[in-house]
Design a protein around this motif. Structure first.
Motif, short mmCIF file in Angstrom:
data_model
loop_
_atom_site.label_atom_id
_atom_site.label_comp_id
_atom_site.label_asym_id
_atom_site.label_seq_id
_atom_site.Cartn_x
_atom_site.Cartn_y
_atom_site.Cartn_z
N ILE A 116 -7.05 -18.05 16.49
CA ILE A 116 -7.78 -16.89 15.98
C ILE A 116 -6.77 -15.76 15.82
N GLY A 117 -6.08 -15.76 14.66
CA GLY A 117 -4.98 -14.83 14.46
C GLY A 117 -5.19 -13.90 13.29
N GLN A 118 -4.43 -12.82 13.30
CA GLN A 118 -4.53 -11.79 12.28
C GLN A 118 -4.06 -12.30 10.92
N ASP A 135 -15.71 -10.77 12.35
CA ASP A 135 -14.43 -11.40 12.73
C ASP A 135 -14.54 -12.92 12.70
N TYR A 136 -15.64 -13.45 13.20
CA TYR A 136 -15.82 -14.90 13.29
C TYR A 136 -15.80 -15.52 11.90
N ARG A 161 -12.83 -18.87 8.16
CA ARG A 161 -11.87 -18.65 7.07
C ARG A 161 -12.53 -18.14 5.80
N ASP A 162 -13.56 -17.32 5.96
CA ASP A 162 -14.21 -16.67 4.83
C ASP A 162 -13.55 -15.30 4.66
#
Length: 360
Positions: free
Chosen positions: A53-55, A116-117, A123-124
């Motif tokens: 879960i990265g920026q 965020d999720y 990956r939306d």
């Protein structure tokens, strides 16, 4: 919870009466939130890294940001965890203001979590659609101010206090709902816009929360409020404890978020923290002072609005990039310089806000 236990034990051991003091519980709540952040921080960062879960970084932004790609984000969950646990431990759970602030903060955090999720896990790239996001924020914000309005027991709870003037308190009527809604939702989004550099948003949040703790304590204290010409609103002083949790959790998070950041807070943290500041300011009747102390958040928001309006009307941009901190980066300022100078501006503005306690 611990307040109730201490109250029970004080019947046989008077030493436990000390836990009835808001000042002591504010300090203990701050330290508890700080300790939770320190202890849970490394675990949270490892779990975020493990789940990738990265920026994500925009290619059209400052090139120095490309190295940030993949840095764990959604670390705001750590702040919410620390704030929730510490306040449940040290706050008087019979206080209605506390529950309005806590529920509002958690729900805004949930909105940020969904956003965020969708972006980081599913990956939306759009995340939560803007209209849906704003609608959810509006529902929660309006619900919070409606509860405050309908449960108000004295006129002072819905009057607008004008800084630097002793006797100007404006009866808002139904306007309280509109003002409160704008403050809560606006501050939430303003903090979110500011959260673009390592530690840029969290320390101003900590400083503003610390100042709001002083205002809440004064307004909830009969003698101090009378001496400083503020309306006395019983129960508001308890929010100083909540502000202490924001300070402790924020400083603990800054330990990991300072340049170069090991973790970012994401929307789950930024939306929640902004909403918390907004609703506390509304309850303490310090909406205008929040506007002063949160001047950095205001500048960031205004820069985005001006940029969008200018581009739509003239096809030209006012800033090299918005929000404002990116403009200075593209002008050649190193990231730490932008961050520290914005911090310094916040220190000055918070001091100006605090001066309104006496300059009235």
């Amino acid at each position: 919870m611990l307040v109730a236990i201490a109250e029970y034990l004080s019947q046989t051991h008077t030493i436990f009466n000390v836990f009835q003091y808001i000042t002591l519980r504010t300090i203990l709540c701050t330290l508890t939130a700080l300790l939770i952040s320190f202890l849970a921080g490394p675990y949270v960062i490892r779990r975020l890294s493990f789940h990738s879960i990265g920026q994500t970084v925009r290619s059209d932004g400052p090139q120095t940001h490309l190295a940030k790609a993949g840095t764990p984000t959604m670390g705001g969950a750590l702040i919410l965890l620390a704030v929730t646990i510490s306040t449940l431990l040290w706050t008087d759970l019979h206080n209605r203001y506390f529950w309005v602030v806590l529920v509002t903060t958690v729900l805004f955090g949930l909105i940020g979590f969904i956003d965020d999720y969708r972006k980081l896990v599913l990956r939306d790239s759009r995340g939560l659609p803007p209209r849906a996001k704003y609608l959810m924020q509006s529902v929660v914000g309006l619900a919070a101010v409606t509860v405050l309005y309908t449960t108000a027991e004295m006129p002072a709870e819905t009057q607008l206090i004008v800084p630097f003037f002793k006797s100007i308190s404006l009866d808002m009527g139904w306007g309280f709902l509109l003002l409160g809604y704008l403050v809560i939702v606006g501050t939430s989004n303003a903090v979110n816009l500011t959260d673009g550099l390592d530690g840029l948003a969290i320390l101003p949040t900590v400083m503003v929360a610390g100042a709001l703790a002083i205002f809440a304590y004064v307004i909830g204290h009969a003698e101090f409020s009378r001496y400083l010409n503020f309306p006395f609103i019983p129960g508001v002083g308890e929010l100083a404890v909540f502000c202490g949790a924001l300070v402790g959790a924020g400083i603990g998070f800054l330990w990991f978020n300072t340049y170069p950041a090991q973790v970012f807070m994401g929307d789950v943290g930024a939306l929640a923290l902004g909403a918390a500041l907004g609703v506390i300011a509304v309850i303490a009747r310090q909406e205008m002072v929040l506007l002063i102390m949160g001047g950095v958040f205001v500048m960031e928001t205004v820069s985005v609005i001006l940029q969008v309006v200018s581009f739509k009307l003239t096809g030209k941009r006012i800033f090299r990039m918005a929000p404002l901190h990116h403009h200075f980066e593209l002008k050649g300022w190193p990231e730490p310089r932008v961050i520290v100078r914005f911090w310094i501006i916040t220190v000055i503005l918070v001091l100006v806000g605090l001066s309104t306690l006496k300059l009235r």
